[in-house]
Design a protein around this motif. Structure first.
Motif, short mmCIF file in Angstrom:
data_model
loop_
_atom_site.label_atom_id
_atom_site.label_comp_id
_atom_site.label_asym_id
_atom_site.label_seq_id
_atom_site.Cartn_x
_atom_site.Cartn_y
_atom_site.Cartn_z
N CYS A 52 -1.11 8.08 14.30
CA CYS A 52 -2.33 8.14 13.50
C CYS A 52 -2.37 9.40 12.66
O CYS A 52 -3.25 10.26 12.82
CB CYS A 52 -3.57 8.04 14.40
N LEU A 53 -1.42 9.54 11.78
CA LEU A 53 -1.44 10.63 10.81
C LEU A 53 -2.34 10.21 9.64
O LEU A 53 -2.49 9.03 9.34
CB LEU A 53 -0.03 10.93 10.32
N ILE A 54 -2.90 11.19 8.97
CA ILE A 54 -3.88 10.87 7.92
C ILE A 54 -3.26 10.05 6.79
O ILE A 54 -3.94 9.24 6.16
CB ILE A 54 -4.54 12.16 7.39
N ASN A 55 -1.95 10.21 6.55
CA ASN A 55 -1.36 9.47 5.45
C ASN A 55 -1.07 8.02 5.82
O ASN A 55 -0.64 7.23 4.97
CB ASN A 55 -0.09 10.16 4.94
N ALA A 56 -1.29 7.63 7.11
CA ALA A 56 -1.09 6.25 7.53
C ALA A 56 -2.34 5.40 7.30
O ALA A 56 -2.28 4.17 7.39
CB ALA A 56 -0.69 6.19 9.00
N ILE A 57 -3.46 6.03 7.00
CA ILE A 57 -4.72 5.30 6.83
C ILE A 57 -4.63 4.32 5.68
O ILE A 57 -5.06 3.16 5.78
CB ILE A 57 -5.89 6.28 6.63
N ASN A 58 -4.04 4.76 4.58
CA ASN A 58 -3.95 3.91 3.40
C ASN A 58 -3.24 2.59 3.73
O ASN A 58 -3.73 1.51 3.42
CB ASN A 58 -3.19 4.66 2.30
N THR A 59 -2.07 2.70 4.40
CA THR A 59 -1.29 1.51 4.72
C THR A 59 -2.01 0.63 5.73
O THR A 59 -2.04 -0.60 5.59
CB THR A 59 0.09 1.92 5.26
N GLU A 60 -2.60 1.24 6.77
CA GLU A 60 -3.29 0.45 7.81
C GLU A 60 -4.45 -0.34 7.22
O GLU A 60 -4.61 -1.53 7.51
CB GLU A 60 -3.80 1.36 8.93
N VAL A 61 -5.25 0.31 6.41
CA VAL A 61 -6.40 -0.38 5.83
C VAL A 61 -5.93 -1.47 4.86
O VAL A 61 -6.48 -2.58 4.86
CB VAL A 61 -7.33 0.63 5.11
N THR A 62 -4.91 -1.18 4.07
CA THR A 62 -4.40 -2.18 3.12
C THR A 62 -3.84 -3.39 3.83
O THR A 62 -4.02 -4.53 3.38
CB THR A 62 -3.31 -1.55 2.23
N GLY B 10 0.82 -1.21 0.00
CA GLY B 10 0.00 0.00 0.00
C GLY B 10 0.85 1.25 0.00
O GLY B 10 1.99 1.27 0.47
N ARG B 11 0.28 2.32 -0.52
CA ARG B 11 0.98 3.60 -0.56
C ARG B 11 0.83 4.33 0.77
O ARG B 11 -0.16 4.19 1.47
CB ARG B 11 0.42 4.48 -1.67
N ARG B 12 1.82 5.14 1.08
CA ARG B 12 1.74 6.07 2.21
C ARG B 12 1.82 7.45 1.57
O ARG B 12 2.92 7.95 1.32
CB ARG B 12 2.89 5.83 3.19
N PRO B 13 0.67 8.08 1.31
CA PRO B 13 0.67 9.30 0.48
C PRO B 13 1.52 10.42 1.07
O PRO B 13 1.43 10.72 2.26
CB PRO B 13 -0.81 9.70 0.45
N ASP B 14 2.36 11.01 0.22
CA ASP B 14 3.15 12.18 0.62
C ASP B 14 2.34 13.45 0.44
O ASP B 14 2.69 14.48 1.00
CB ASP B 14 4.43 12.26 -0.21
N SER B 15 1.32 13.41 -0.40
CA SER B 15 0.51 14.61 -0.63
C SER B 15 -0.95 14.21 -0.80
O SER B 15 -1.27 13.17 -1.38
CB SER B 15 1.00 15.35 -1.88
N PRO C 205 -15.27 -5.10 0.97
CA PRO C 205 -15.39 -6.18 -0.02
C PRO C 205 -15.78 -5.62 -1.39
O PRO C 205 -16.65 -4.76 -1.51
CB PRO C 205 -16.53 -7.05 0.55
N GLY C 206 -15.08 -6.12 -2.41
CA GLY C 206 -15.38 -5.69 -3.76
C GLY C 206 -14.76 -4.37 -4.18
O GLY C 206 -14.92 -3.95 -5.32
N VAL C 207 -14.04 -3.70 -3.25
CA VAL C 207 -13.40 -2.42 -3.58
C VAL C 207 -11.99 -2.70 -4.09
O VAL C 207 -11.23 -3.44 -3.47
CB VAL C 207 -13.34 -1.50 -2.34
N ALA C 208 -11.65 -2.12 -5.24
CA ALA C 208 -10.36 -2.40 -5.88
C ALA C 208 -9.19 -1.96 -5.02
O ALA C 208 -8.18 -2.65 -4.94
CB ALA C 208 -10.30 -1.72 -7.24
N ASP C 209 -9.28 -0.80 -4.36
CA ASP C 209 -8.19 -0.28 -3.54
C ASP C 209 -8.78 0.22 -2.22
O ASP C 209 -9.12 1.40 -2.08
CB ASP C 209 -7.47 0.86 -4.26
N PRO C 210 -8.91 -0.67 -1.22
CA PRO C 210 -9.52 -0.27 0.06
C PRO C 210 -8.78 0.86 0.75
O PRO C 210 -9.40 1.73 1.37
CB PRO C 210 -9.45 -1.56 0.89
N GLY C 211 -7.44 0.88 0.67
CA GLY C 211 -6.67 1.94 1.32
C GLY C 211 -6.99 3.30 0.75
O GLY C 211 -7.17 4.28 1.49
N ALA C 212 -7.06 3.40 -0.57
CA ALA C 212 -7.40 4.66 -1.22
C ALA C 212 -8.83 5.08 -0.88
O ALA C 212 -9.11 6.25 -0.63
CB ALA C 212 -7.23 4.54 -2.73
#
Length: 549
Positions: free
Chosen positions: A248-258, A196-201, A266-273
């Motif tokens: 719990c920074l907002i950019n950590a959500i993507n990685t945690e969910v992934t 998963g990505r950890r968004p920089d922006s 379920p059925g979502v192509a990219d849950p982290g995004a």
């Protein structure tokens, strides 16, 4: 009877001496002229050469096809003037675009066969030896201009069709919310060593559905206590916000969910995004309908495909070297991006948007906004058409999105409308809020400021809110003042204290020291060698200032 026979013989004789259909009896100059005319007829009106000098049945068939193509082109021009988005939708639709590719390829092949038939009609052996090369070259050039161009158009359309299929989804179209389309733009790394990505922006592009007027809202990657929107599966885990502390920074959500919560989507192509989009949506108090992910490692490829971007930089920006974990400092920069008017290649643009050495994250956010605006401004039709293949190829490598491909036409139409309009902007941090705001945010204030910004980015909303449509804030309008990309400085509240901030077009690049000595890469390198980090910090302090050219 004799008279009638004489007339018939005369008619037959006249027919046999017709130089267009019977070049044998014509003089050498006439044969040469005839050859060039037949080539020109095949280029301008395919089928007409056969009609006047060859197989008339073939000529009539080809001419009917030519007239049908002209009629379709005329209809397309009329529709383009009346309903541009419909025409773009037809061209970008995966089914109709495939039909167009096949038709264009068939027309290109048919046109090429007509040129070969024209060569037979010319009968090169009847031409003077000196005329043959010139006629041959003319026919080849006409073949490339006609059939070749149509074949290349089919190729480019197929490239675009494949790129659209790889980047965009096949899901349902979305409808505007309160008259606007809202997209989350995420830029980050997706290396082989990560899940998963950890968004920089993180930036929201909000586009008026009628005018194309665009607003950019940037959310710092270190934003804490992000609120998930109603209906988000993550809201059950974090009902009071994403508030587990400094981690719990907002950019950590993507990685945690992934890594841990894909079962919630379920059925979502990219849950982290998807979860990140829901967090930004709840935080800003606005419904975000789609997201676009940009892999920053390949971002430079896209910029290079565009031919670079042009900006006015407020201060020098380092292309940072390795980071020493012991001393918590960067090594010698790999290079520097000077202040002033610059054309950045892909690698420079990537560093310009990511470097935060000597300054804070918020200067970097301002530069990221500037890079986004420069791309939107400079990706004009001429650039797109001339570099289409490279841009499409780069796009498939660095971009993915859940935007429906069926709606791409209307969004491209909005992008065309947006050209030439100032982009309004807001950052949920400096310079629009004080630095501590991202750690302990006031969500009511965020929602108020966002509402003010969107009102300003809409002519109707600006009138009802009492905000002039020139990109300026209204003195005395309360805590909702907004800085925009307009020519007038705006007074901004930061944590309750009003400060004067220059608008993006209202700065002078810092190119000299306080003593008037020109800043050079050699000077900055020498200061780095001497370990004088503070001197460098003072010289590059204004590098958050930026304006697209």
């Amino acid at each position: 009877m004799a008279s009638s026979s004489s007339v018939l013989n005369t008619g037959a004789g006249a027919s046999l001496t017709d130089p267009v259909r019977y070049p044998v009896s014509a003089s050498s100059p006439v044969r040469t002229k005839r050859a060039f005319v037949l080539v020109l007829l095949t280029l301008l009106v395919p089928g007409s050469a056969q009609l006047v000098a060859g197989d008339r049945k073939l000529g009539r068939t080809a001419l009917r096809v030519t007239l049908c193509v002209w009629a379709i082109l005329l209809l397309a021009v009329v529709l383009l003037l009346l309903d541009r988005s419909m025409v773009i939708s037809i061209v970008t639709n995966p089914v109709t675009s495939l039909v167009l590719v096949v038709l264009l390829a068939a027309l290109a092949l048919g046109w090429a066969l007509l040129f070969l038939n024209t060569l037979r009609l010319i009968r090169p052996v009847l031409l003077a030896p000196k005329a043959r090369p010139a006629v041959g070259i003319a026919l080849v050039v006409a073949l490339v201009l006609g059939s070749g161009s149509m074949g290349y158009a089919a190729y480019l359309l197929n490239v675009g069709r494949n790129a659209i299929g790889n980047i965009f989804s096949s899901g349902p179209a979305i409808k505007p919310v309160d008259g606007r389309y809202n997209f989350l733009m995420m830029g980050g790394d997706a290396g082989d060593d990560r899940t998963g990505r950890r968004p920089d922006s993180l930036s929201v592009l909000s586009v008026d559905a009628e005018t194309g007027q665009t607003a950019i809202i940037s959310v710092p990657r270190n934003f804490q206590n992000a609120q998930f929107s109603e209906g988000s599966p993550m809201r059950a885990l974090y009902p009071d916000g994403y508030n587990c502390g400094d981690e719990c920074l907002i950019n950590a959500i993507n990685t945690e969910v992934t890594n841990e919560h894909t079962n919630l989507y379920p059925g979502v192509a990219d849950p982290g995004a998807q979860a990140t989009m829901e967090a930004v949506s709840g935080t800003l108090g606005m419904q975000i309908q789609s997201y676009v992910l940009v892999d920053m490692q390949g971002f430079s490829t896209l910029i290079n495909a565009m031919g670079g971007i042009r900006i006015k930089a407020g201060g020098w920006v380092p292309m940072s070297g390795y980071f020493d974990e012991t001393t918590k400092t960067h090594g010698m920069p790999l290079g520097w991006i000077p202040a002033g008017d610059q054309t950045l290649n892909g690698d420079q643009a990537l560093w310009y948007g990511r470097s935060r050495e000597y300054v804070d994250d918020y200067s970097r956010i301002q530069r990221q906004q500037c890079v986004q605006q420069a791309m939107l401004k400079q990706l004009d039709p001429t650039t797109l058409l001339s570099k289409f293949e490279d841009i499409a190829s780069a796009g498939t490598k660095v971009v993915e999105s859940n935007v429906s491909s069926a709606q791409l036409g209307s969004f491209l139409d909005l992008a065309i409308k947006a050209r030439g309009k100032d982009v309004k902007r807001l950052t949920i941090g400096p310079p629009d809020f004080d630095p501590s705001f991202s750690t302990n945010p006031d969500f009511d204030q965020i929602h108020e400021r966002v509402d003010q910004l969107l009102a300003q980015a809409s002519a109707k909303g600006a009138q009802s809110a009492g905000i002039p449509d020139d990109g300026t804030a209204v003195p005395g309008a309360g805590a909702g003042h907004v800085q925009a990309a307009g020519p007038v400085p705006a007074t901004l509240p930061t944590g309750g204290n009003a400060v004067q901030q220059p608008s993006p077009s209202d700065f002078t690049p810092v190119t000299t020291t306080p003593d008037g000595e020109p800043i050079t890469e050699e000077m900055l390198t020498q200061l780095k060698l001497e370990g004088n980090e503070e001197a460098i910090r003072q010289l590059v302090a204004t590098n958050g200032q930026c304006r697209p050219l």
